[in-house]
Design an enzyme around this catalytic site. Structure first.
Site, PDB file in Angstrom:
ATOM      1  N   LYS A 123       2.691   5.258   0.742  1.00  0.00           N
ATOM      2  CA  LYS A 123       2.363   5.079   2.154  1.00  0.00           C
ATOM      3  C   LYS A 123       2.961   3.766   2.692  1.00  0.00           C
ATOM      4  O   LYS A 123       4.167   3.610   2.677  1.00  0.00           O
ATOM      5  CB  LYS A 123       0.849   5.164   2.316  1.00  0.00           C
ATOM      6  N   ARG A 141       8.398   3.674 -21.199  1.00  0.00           N
ATOM      7  CA  ARG A 141       7.020   4.041 -20.830  1.00  0.00           C
ATOM      8  C   ARG A 141       6.128   2.804 -20.929  1.00  0.00           C
ATOM      9  O   ARG A 141       5.282   2.563 -20.079  1.00  0.00           O
ATOM     10  CB  ARG A 141       6.492   5.169 -21.746  1.00  0.00           C
ATOM     11  N   ASP A 194      -9.752   1.466  -2.709  1.00  0.00           N
ATOM     12  CA  ASP A 194      -8.472   2.100  -2.387  1.00  0.00           C
ATOM     13  C   ASP A 194      -8.021   1.486  -1.063  1.00  0.00           C
ATOM     14  O   ASP A 194      -8.587   1.758  -0.006  1.00  0.00           O
ATOM     15  CB  ASP A 194      -8.650   3.625  -2.282  1.00  0.00           C
ATOM     16  N   TYR A 242      -9.716  10.338   0.694  1.00  0.00           N
ATOM     17  CA  TYR A 242      -8.581  11.267   0.704  1.00  0.00           C
ATOM     18  C   TYR A 242      -8.981  12.501  -0.116  1.00  0.00           C
ATOM     19  O   TYR A 242      -9.541  12.372  -1.213  1.00  0.00           O
ATOM     20  CB  TYR A 242      -7.342  10.579   0.105  1.00  0.00           C
TER      21      TYR A 242
HETATM   22  O1  P1T Z   1      -0.170  11.113  -2.788  1.00  0.00           O
HETATM   23  P1  P1T Z   1      -0.435  10.009  -3.769  1.00  0.00           P
HETATM   24  O2  P1T Z   1       0.631   8.966  -3.835  1.00  0.00           O
HETATM   25  O3  P1T Z   1      -0.822  10.533  -5.112  1.00  0.00           O
HETATM   26  O4  P1T Z   1      -1.706   9.197  -3.198  1.00  0.00           O
HETATM   27  C1  P1T Z   1      -2.989   9.756  -3.115  1.00  0.00           C
HETATM   28  C2  P1T Z   1      -3.798   9.020  -2.082  1.00  0.00           C
HETATM   29  C3  P1T Z   1      -4.687   8.055  -2.498  1.00  0.00           C
HETATM   30  N1  P1T Z   1      -5.437   7.356  -1.617  1.00  0.00           N
HETATM   31  C4  P1T Z   1      -5.324   7.570  -0.291  1.00  0.00           C
HETATM   32  C5  P1T Z   1      -6.175   6.790   0.649  1.00  0.00           C
HETATM   33  C6  P1T Z   1      -4.423   8.515   0.191  1.00  0.00           C
HETATM   34  O5  P1T Z   1      -4.331   8.687   1.523  1.00  0.00           O
HETATM   35  C7  P1T Z   1      -3.632   9.277  -0.715  1.00  0.00           C
HETATM   36  C8  P1T Z   1      -2.685  10.330  -0.264  1.00  0.00           C
HETATM   37  N2  P1T Z   1      -2.859  10.740   1.055  1.00  0.00           N
HETATM   38  C9  P1T Z   1      -2.132  11.695   1.697  1.00  0.00           C
HETATM   39  C10 P1T Z   1      -1.109  12.363   1.117  1.00  0.00           C
HETATM   40  C11 P1T Z   1      -2.517  11.974   3.093  1.00  0.00           C
HETATM   41  O6  P1T Z   1      -1.746  12.585   3.844  1.00  0.00           O
HETATM   42  O7  P1T Z   1      -3.611  11.546   3.484  1.00  0.00           O
END
Ligand code: P1T
Length: 388
Positions: A203, A54, A178, A106
């Site tokens: 992503k 961790r 972000d 998001y």
């Molecule tokens: O899904 P996660 O890895 O927890 O990420 C969250 C997140 C944070 N910031 C942005 C700009 C994002 O697009 C996302 C997650 N977005 C999607 C799952 C989507 O389909 O837009």
């Protein structure tokens, strides 16, 4: 690869080599997956830099170093998801603090802000951060942070990072970007004056739709120390196998991104003249309101397109049900093209009046361009439109 120095190498080279020397025990060129929870000590305190996974794990540390190099950061931390990464950044705040945020984040981000951190006494105000004066107008005596997405999800609004950084420095605020939609290949917020970058590595960074993860990058030692402390204390870490997959994925980020941006640009131009399309939103189009800012701040215009189909929800549903090749799915940034309906899918947790105010209408469709052949993607959309 002895003494590899990322500051002496370019992006594409760092994506492959930073943080990941050949394994000293065997020479293995692929960085090993250290699938272990603990590390045997020679005597109490006699360890080799790792005590418990961790706190630190070699595979995760390699990825953290690699991603830091790609964002031009001194420090990197990796998490179990993008939301865990954003949550870790929030540990820099305490009850009574106020954050000014982009109004088109998001959907999961305002969800955790408004329904989790607000309960801990942190206040959030949402403004269109593409207007720096609106950020300034929202700043209060207790404001500590400005949190932006650029391009935003799903309206792709662009915020001029350098202009906002000038403001946040003057007001002594933490600027968090972000950078998920752009990826560090297209845009490096720290170079433009931001303090912290957040990623959903799920992503573009991983790019193969086979891992959920997040990262936080900064060159500020004080912020890093607090966030690293909280990474260990709260424990939302990325596991070694996901770190391995993400490290493998990021090696081809530059190549994938170039192809995805190319496909997105071509698809945006095709959609712009389509008779069943009301409006196309893509930063690379001259018709896009902040096209010039995108041109200045991004290397290419990104792999995401949003468009409004004529006929609203009914048309959108028919199109989404009948478009081959594109996966009907949430998420983005992978090699495979995806198509989805923000109002009913990724942004369903955003209240309808906020969605309407931000332009997330029932006819809005979001496309993540993959790396397939453009002609096949265009033909697939043609098939989808023919059912409308
Ligand atoms: O899904 P996660 O890895 O927890 O990420 C969250 C997140 C944070 N910031 C942005 C700009 C994002 O697009 C996302 C997650 N977005 C999607 C799952 C989507 O389909 O837009």
């Amino acid at each position: 690869m002895k003494d590899y120095d990322p500051t002496k190498h370019q992006f594409e080279t760092n994506a492959i080599h930073a943080g990941q020397p050949p394994d000293p025990a065997t020479g293995a060129i692929a960085f090993p997956i250290y699938q272990t929870s603990t590390y045997v000590q020679e005597g109490i305190g006699g360890h080799k830099g790792f005590e418990y996974s961790r706190t630190a794990n070699p595979t995760r540390c390699a990825l953290e170093e690699c991603l830091a190099s790609l964002e031009g950061a001194k420090y990197g931390l990796c998490f179990a998801s993008g939301m865990a990464a954003t949550s870790n950044v929030m540990t820099l705040l305490k009850a009574g603090d106020h954050v000014v945020c982009s109004d088109d984040l998001y959907g999961g981000t305002p969800r955790v802000f408004n329904r989790v951190y607000a309960d801990y006494g942190i206040e959030f105000t949402y403004v269109d951060t593409s207007f720096t004066d609106r950020i300034e107008a929202a700043i209060k005596p207790n404001t500590k942070m400005v949190f932006i997405e650029t391009p935003t999800n799903p309206m792709l609004k662009i915020t001029e990072i350098r202009a906002v950084a000038t403001l946040t420095k003057r007001k002594n605020l933490i600027l968090v970007v972000d950078n998920t939609f752009a990826s560090p290949f297209l845009q490096r917020p720290l170079d433009l004056g931001a303090d912290i970058v957040v990623h959903s590595t799920t992503k573009y960074i991983n790019g193969h739709a086979d891992s959920v993860g997040g990262a936080v990058l900064t060159s500020n030692e004080k912020y890093h120390e607090r966030m690293k402390y909280c990474q260990n204390a709260a424990g939302g870490i990325m596991g070694p196998f996901d770190a391995f997959l993400t490290m493998r994925g990021v090696k081809t980020l530059a190549l994938r991104m170039e192809r995805q941006c190319d496909n997105a640009m071509n698809l945006a131009v095709y959609l712009e003249t389509h008779p069943k399309v009301e409006k196309v939103i893509y930063p690379g189009l001259e018709s896009f309101p902040q096209h010039k800012i995108a041109e200045r701040q991004m290397r290419l215009f990104g792999g995401m397109i949003s468009f409004v189909i004529k006929g609203g929800l009914d048309s959108a549903k028919k199109m989404l049900a009948n478009t081959p090749v594109f996966g009907l799915a949430e998420s983005l940034g992978g090699v495979e093209s995806l198509i989805q309906h923000p109002a009913l899918m990724t942004h369903a947790s955003v209240p309808k009046e906020v969605r309407d105010a931000n332009g997330i209408s029932d006819g809005l469709i979001r496309v993540s361009a993959g790396i397939e052949a453009y002609e096949d993607l265009k033909r697939a959309l043609d098939t989808g439109f023919s059912h409308v």
